[in-house]
Design a protein around this motif. Structure first.
Motif, PDB file in Angstrom:
ATOM      1  N   THR A   1       0.833  -1.207   0.000  1.00 17.34           N
ATOM      2  CA  THR A   1       0.000   0.000   0.000  1.00 17.34           C
ATOM      3  C   THR A   1       0.868   1.258   0.000  1.00 17.34           C
ATOM      4  OG1 THR A   1      -0.253  -0.038   2.422  1.00 17.34           O
ATOM      5  CG2 THR A   1      -1.986  -1.107   1.103  1.00 17.34           C
ATOM      6  N   ARG A   2       2.009   1.211   0.649  1.00 14.86           N
ATOM      7  CA  ARG A   2       2.929   2.357   0.624  1.00 14.86           C
ATOM      8  C   ARG A   2       3.447   2.581  -0.796  1.00 14.86           C
ATOM      9  NH1 ARG A   2       5.469   5.742   3.749  1.00 14.86           N
ATOM     10  NH2 ARG A   2       4.617   4.829   5.621  1.00 14.86           N
ATOM     11  N   ASN A   3       3.841   1.494  -1.467  1.00 12.11           N
ATOM     12  CA  ASN A   3       4.333   1.613  -2.844  1.00 12.11           C
ATOM     13  C   ASN A   3       3.254   2.138  -3.790  1.00 12.11           C
ATOM     14  OD1 ASN A   3       6.865   0.706  -2.085  1.00 12.11           O
ATOM     15  ND2 ASN A   3       6.416  -1.422  -2.581  1.00 12.11           N
TER      16      ASN A   3
ATOM     17  N   ILE B   1       3.146   5.628  -6.102  1.00 11.20           N
ATOM     18  CA  ILE B   1       2.785   5.688  -7.522  1.00 11.20           C
ATOM     19  C   ILE B   1       1.679   6.716  -7.754  1.00 11.20           C
ATOM     20  CG2 ILE B   1       1.779   4.381  -9.444  1.00 11.20           C
ATOM     21  CD1 ILE B   1       3.270   1.905  -8.244  1.00 11.20           C
ATOM     22  N   TRP B   2       0.657   6.722  -6.887  1.00  9.95           N
ATOM     23  CA  TRP B   2      -0.410   7.727  -7.012  1.00  9.95           C
ATOM     24  C   TRP B   2       0.151   9.130  -6.825  1.00  9.95           C
ATOM     25  CZ3 TRP B   2      -4.944   7.520  -9.168  1.00  9.95           C
ATOM     26  CH2 TRP B   2      -5.610   6.302  -9.268  1.00  9.95           C
ATOM     27  N   THR B   3       1.066   9.286  -5.890  1.00  2.00           N
ATOM     28  CA  THR B   3       1.674  10.597  -5.658  1.00  2.00           C
ATOM     29  C   THR B   3       2.398  11.067  -6.920  1.00  2.00           C
ATOM     30  OG1 THR B   3       1.913  10.087  -3.301  1.00  2.00           O
ATOM     31  CG2 THR B   3       3.294  11.860  -4.179  1.00  2.00           C
ATOM     32  N   ALA B   4       3.120  10.165  -7.550  1.00  5.12           N
ATOM     33  CA  ALA B   4       3.828  10.514  -8.793  1.00  5.12           C
ATOM     34  C   ALA B   4       2.834  10.898  -9.888  1.00  5.12           C
ATOM     35  CB  ALA B   4       4.704   9.346  -9.241  1.00  5.12           C
ATOM     36  N   LEU B   5       1.739  10.172 -10.003  1.00  4.26           N
ATOM     37  CA  LEU B   5       0.737  10.506 -11.016  1.00  4.26           C
ATOM     38  C   LEU B   5       0.144  11.888 -10.761  1.00  4.26           C
ATOM     39  CD1 LEU B   5      -0.977   9.847 -13.500  1.00  4.26           C
ATOM     40  CD2 LEU B   5      -2.619   8.775 -11.950  1.00  4.26           C
ATOM     41  N   PHE B   6      -0.186  12.184  -9.508  1.00  8.50           N
ATOM     42  CA  PHE B   6      -0.752  13.498  -9.207  1.00  8.50           C
ATOM     43  C   PHE B   6       0.272  14.616  -9.430  1.00  8.50           C
ATOM     44  CE2 PHE B   6      -3.784  10.978  -6.455  1.00  8.50           C
ATOM     45  CZ  PHE B   6      -4.824  11.057  -7.370  1.00  8.50           C
ATOM     46  N   ALA B   7       1.533  14.342  -9.183  1.00  5.82           N
ATOM     47  CA  ALA B   7       2.584  15.328  -9.478  1.00  5.82           C
ATOM     48  C   ALA B   7       2.650  15.576 -10.987  1.00  5.82           C
ATOM     49  CB  ALA B   7       3.930  14.846  -8.948  1.00  5.82           C
ATOM     50  N   PHE B   8       2.645  14.500 -11.764  1.00  6.70           N
ATOM     51  CA  PHE B   8       2.669  14.612 -13.217  1.00  6.70           C
ATOM     52  C   PHE B   8       1.458  15.397 -13.715  1.00  6.70           C
ATOM     53  CE2 PHE B   8       1.511  13.003 -17.434  1.00  6.70           C
ATOM     54  CZ  PHE B   8       2.683  13.257 -18.137  1.00  6.70           C
ATOM     55  N   ASN B   9       0.263  15.029 -13.239  1.00  4.72           N
ATOM     56  CA  ASN B   9      -0.958  15.716 -13.664  1.00  4.72           C
ATOM     57  C   ASN B   9      -0.936  17.188 -13.270  1.00  4.72           C
ATOM     58  OD1 ASN B   9      -2.446  13.926 -15.164  1.00  4.72           O
ATOM     59  ND2 ASN B   9      -3.686  13.204 -13.459  1.00  4.72           N
TER      60      ASN B   9
END
Length: 184
Positions: free
Chosen positions: A125-127, A131-139
């Motif tokens: 769940t941490r990993n 990944i979600w954090t990276a997607l939101f940063a990209f978006n």
């Protein structure tokens, strides 16, 4: 918050880029912003009165950016709504990595009857939260670039289609991976 109100808010949020694109290209941006700020104000009141206050920051941030666009009559501020939403999600997911990650909280709620998560699930769940954090940063970055470019069609295409495609792909891809390889 009543289901109908929650559902209407999600429809409003998802349709925002298309709604704003239509309003900008047909000259009725400010009535749409007025209605949008009213919707967000109702959502803000409902979240404030509910037990679960997790939606308060994105709603407040959205209300402020739309309210400023309306008050200052700056259409470019209206285009910042997806940037603000992605930024608040980035902050929520990213900051949760200093403690209990957001995805772990979701998993614990889903498994309430089954007891605590096993250690390997906590790592997973941490990993996934990373990944979600990276997607939101990209978006956030790409959404901001679409505002900077200033082309309404590019803005609407990315924020109303591509970003949703990315979020949906990650959501369903992770779900399928978890089902197939983790048997969870």
């Amino acid at each position: 918050m009543p289901r109908l109100l929650r559902g209407l808010f999600y429809v409003f949020t998802v349709s925002w880029p298309v709604l704003i694109y239509a309003a900008l290209t047909h000259g009725y941006l400010y009535p749409v912003l007025l209605i949008s700020s009213a919707i967000l104000l109702v959502r803000l009141a409902a979240v404030s009165l509910s037990q679960n206050k997790s939606g308060i920051w994105p709603t407040l941030a959205g209300f402020l950016v739309i309210g400023l666009a309306l008050l200052l009559k700056q259409e470019s501020l209206a285009l910042l709504y997806p940037v603000v939403m992605n930024s608040t999600l980035l902050a929520t997911f990213g900051l949760s990595l200093t403690g209990k990650p957001v995805v772990q909280r979701f998993a614990e709620i889903a498994r309430k009857e089954e007891g605590p998560l096993p250690p390997q699930a906590i790592v997973y769940t941490r990993n996934v939260t990373v990944i979600w954090t990276a997607l939101f940063a990209f978006n956030t970055v790409v959404s901001a670039l679409t505002v900077y470019i200033g082309d309404y069609e590019i803005w609407a295409f990315y924020n109303g289609f591509i970003s949703y495609l990315l979020v949906g792909s990650l959501f369903f891809g992770e779900y399928l991976y978890r089902r197939k390889f983790l048997n969870v």
